[in-house]
Scaffold this motif. Sequence first.
Motif, PDB file in Angstrom:
ATOM      1  N   MET A 186      51.611  -6.092  -8.489  1.00  0.00           N
ATOM      2  CA  MET A 186      51.936  -6.511  -7.123  1.00  0.00           C
ATOM      3  C   MET A 186      50.660  -6.825  -6.336  1.00  0.00           C
ATOM      4  O   MET A 186      50.616  -7.790  -5.582  1.00  0.00           O
ATOM      5  CB  MET A 186      52.741  -5.425  -6.418  1.00  0.00           C
ATOM      6  CG  MET A 186      53.180  -5.817  -5.033  1.00  0.00           C
ATOM      7  SD  MET A 186      54.454  -7.067  -5.058  1.00  0.00           S
ATOM      8  CE  MET A 186      55.701  -6.247  -4.136  1.00  0.00           C
ATOM      9  N   ARG A 187      49.607  -6.038  -6.531  1.00  0.00           N
ATOM     10  CA  ARG A 187      48.329  -6.296  -5.840  1.00  0.00           C
ATOM     11  C   ARG A 187      47.739  -7.644  -6.276  1.00  0.00           C
ATOM     12  O   ARG A 187      47.183  -8.371  -5.463  1.00  0.00           O
ATOM     13  CB  ARG A 187      47.325  -5.189  -6.133  1.00  0.00           C
ATOM     14  CG  ARG A 187      47.617  -3.915  -5.443  1.00  0.00           C
ATOM     15  CD  ARG A 187      46.817  -3.782  -4.175  1.00  0.00           C
ATOM     16  NE  ARG A 187      47.120  -2.504  -3.574  1.00  0.00           N
ATOM     17  CZ  ARG A 187      47.587  -2.350  -2.358  1.00  0.00           C
ATOM     18  NH1 ARG A 187      47.770  -3.393  -1.593  1.00  0.00           N
ATOM     19  NH2 ARG A 187      47.856  -1.166  -1.885  1.00  0.00           N
ATOM     20  N   ARG A 188      47.842  -7.971  -7.572  1.00  0.00           N
ATOM     21  CA  ARG A 188      47.355  -9.277  -8.046  1.00  0.00           C
ATOM     22  C   ARG A 188      48.104 -10.415  -7.355  1.00  0.00           C
ATOM     23  O   ARG A 188      47.511 -11.400  -6.918  1.00  0.00           O
ATOM     24  CB  ARG A 188      47.517  -9.391  -9.562  1.00  0.00           C
ATOM     25  CG  ARG A 188      46.357  -8.862 -10.346  1.00  0.00           C
ATOM     26  CD  ARG A 188      46.424  -9.285 -11.797  1.00  0.00           C
ATOM     27  NE  ARG A 188      47.646  -8.903 -12.469  1.00  0.00           N
ATOM     28  CZ  ARG A 188      47.836  -7.755 -13.108  1.00  0.00           C
ATOM     29  NH1 ARG A 188      46.876  -6.869 -13.167  1.00  0.00           N
ATOM     30  NH2 ARG A 188      48.979  -7.495 -13.704  1.00  0.00           N
ATOM     31  N   LEU A 189      49.411 -10.265  -7.257  1.00  0.00           N
ATOM     32  CA  LEU A 189      50.232 -11.282  -6.608  1.00  0.00           C
ATOM     33  C   LEU A 189      49.865 -11.393  -5.124  1.00  0.00           C
ATOM     34  O   LEU A 189      49.657 -12.489  -4.605  1.00  0.00           O
ATOM     35  CB  LEU A 189      51.710 -10.922  -6.768  1.00  0.00           C
ATOM     36  CG  LEU A 189      52.727 -11.799  -6.074  1.00  0.00           C
ATOM     37  CD1 LEU A 189      52.684 -13.207  -6.636  1.00  0.00           C
ATOM     38  CD2 LEU A 189      54.108 -11.200  -6.219  1.00  0.00           C
ATOM     39  N   LEU A 190      49.756 -10.257  -4.455  1.00  0.00           N
ATOM     40  CA  LEU A 190      49.433 -10.271  -3.027  1.00  0.00           C
ATOM     41  C   LEU A 190      48.002 -10.744  -2.771  1.00  0.00           C
ATOM     42  O   LEU A 190      47.745 -11.376  -1.746  1.00  0.00           O
ATOM     43  CB  LEU A 190      49.644  -8.887  -2.416  1.00  0.00           C
ATOM     44  CG  LEU A 190      51.098  -8.464  -2.221  1.00  0.00           C
ATOM     45  CD1 LEU A 190      51.167  -7.048  -1.709  1.00  0.00           C
ATOM     46  CD2 LEU A 190      51.820  -9.419  -1.291  1.00  0.00           C
TER      47      LEU A 190
ATOM     48  N   GLY B  35      68.549 -10.303  -9.204  1.00  0.00           N
ATOM     49  CA  GLY B  35      67.736 -10.821 -10.285  1.00  0.00           C
ATOM     50  C   GLY B  35      66.263 -10.533 -10.125  1.00  0.00           C
ATOM     51  O   GLY B  35      65.852  -9.806  -9.231  1.00  0.00           O
ATOM     52  N   PRO B  36      65.451 -11.124 -10.999  1.00  0.00           N
ATOM     53  CA  PRO B  36      64.018 -10.832 -10.975  1.00  0.00           C
ATOM     54  C   PRO B  36      63.346 -11.377  -9.717  1.00  0.00           C
ATOM     55  O   PRO B  36      63.767 -12.363  -9.137  1.00  0.00           O
ATOM     56  CB  PRO B  36      63.482 -11.521 -12.229  1.00  0.00           C
ATOM     57  CG  PRO B  36      64.494 -12.545 -12.577  1.00  0.00           C
ATOM     58  CD  PRO B  36      65.812 -12.052 -12.063  1.00  0.00           C
ATOM     59  N   ILE B  37      62.288 -10.701  -9.309  1.00  0.00           N
ATOM     60  CA  ILE B  37      61.502 -11.133  -8.161  1.00  0.00           C
ATOM     61  C   ILE B  37      60.524 -12.190  -8.647  1.00  0.00           C
ATOM     62  O   ILE B  37      59.886 -12.028  -9.689  1.00  0.00           O
ATOM     63  CB  ILE B  37      60.768  -9.943  -7.527  1.00  0.00           C
ATOM     64  CG1 ILE B  37      61.797  -8.947  -6.976  1.00  0.00           C
ATOM     65  CG2 ILE B  37      59.830 -10.396  -6.422  1.00  0.00           C
ATOM     66  CD1 ILE B  37      61.199  -7.673  -6.440  1.00  0.00           C
ATOM     67  N   ASP B  38      60.413 -13.268  -7.892  1.00  0.00           N
ATOM     68  CA  ASP B  38      59.581 -14.402  -8.267  1.00  0.00           C
ATOM     69  C   ASP B  38      58.144 -13.981  -8.530  1.00  0.00           C
ATOM     70  O   ASP B  38      57.516 -13.325  -7.710  1.00  0.00           O
ATOM     71  CB  ASP B  38      59.628 -15.440  -7.146  1.00  0.00           C
ATOM     72  CG  ASP B  38      59.004 -16.757  -7.552  1.00  0.00           C
ATOM     73  OD1 ASP B  38      58.955 -17.040  -8.759  1.00  0.00           O
ATOM     74  OD2 ASP B  38      58.584 -17.507  -6.657  1.00  0.00           O
ATOM     75  N   ARG B  39      57.634 -14.343  -9.696  1.00  0.00           N
ATOM     76  CA  ARG B  39      56.263 -14.102 -10.156  1.00  0.00           C
ATOM     77  C   ARG B  39      55.950 -12.640 -10.443  1.00  0.00           C
ATOM     78  O   ARG B  39      54.790 -12.246 -10.487  1.00  0.00           O
ATOM     79  CB  ARG B  39      55.249 -14.690  -9.172  1.00  0.00           C
ATOM     80  CG  ARG B  39      55.315 -16.203  -9.095  1.00  0.00           C
ATOM     81  CD  ARG B  39      54.277 -16.754  -8.153  1.00  0.00           C
ATOM     82  NE  ARG B  39      54.342 -18.195  -8.070  1.00  0.00           N
ATOM     83  CZ  ARG B  39      55.096 -18.863  -7.193  1.00  0.00           C
ATOM     84  NH1 ARG B  39      55.840 -18.215  -6.341  1.00  0.00           N
ATOM     85  NH2 ARG B  39      55.082 -20.172  -7.182  1.00  0.00           N
ATOM     86  N   LEU B  40      56.964 -11.809 -10.624  1.00  0.00           N
ATOM     87  CA  LEU B  40      56.771 -10.426 -11.076  1.00  0.00           C
ATOM     88  C   LEU B  40      57.480 -10.264 -12.412  1.00  0.00           C
ATOM     89  O   LEU B  40      58.534 -10.856 -12.649  1.00  0.00           O
ATOM     90  CB  LEU B  40      57.345  -9.422 -10.085  1.00  0.00           C
ATOM     91  CG  LEU B  40      56.524  -9.080  -8.855  1.00  0.00           C
ATOM     92  CD1 LEU B  40      57.252  -8.039  -8.020  1.00  0.00           C
ATOM     93  CD2 LEU B  40      55.153  -8.568  -9.206  1.00  0.00           C
TER      94      LEU B  40
END
Length: 173
Positions: free
Chosen positions: A133-137, A29-34
Amino acid sequence: MPRKRPGAIRATPPAARRAVRQWTGEGGGPIDRLSPAATAVVRAVELGGCLGRYAQDGKGYDSDLFSEHIRPGHTATFLAQYREFLRQPGHKLRLEASLCPACPGCQYDDLAVVRDALEAVTRRLPPPARMEMRRLLSRLDDEFRRRTLPDSLPRTSWNGDPLPWWHRRIYKN
């Protein structure tokens, strides 16, 4: 020339949407917060897509030193480990080194290696998914910097290059 009715056009989903749905479902399933689109691209990279690989003299090689961390379904696990570390109680946290850093499974007990894996995946992503992904990281990294203390000893890799900033934090042991 005959044309399709507007309702018929809306009723058939575009092929891109079907592909995103298929890749999002691969690996749990989807990756959390992406977003679903970014999740689909991450799944494609995890499953060994050709993104980030180069050919030299007819042979494929990988210029990324951390590419051994990219395995199907691991990105979601690494993000969960990162968040779990940051949810620990206490004001200042200390990293814990892996007891067996050479073991493929035990090396991920060290959060710095988990962050290496997330960086390796991020480097392989195309620009839109990489930005997401950079925003999340960056949000997680800000919290990581705030809750851990910097180490004054310089840490270098086996060839003398300085390690990324997340390796230069204080460890328990």
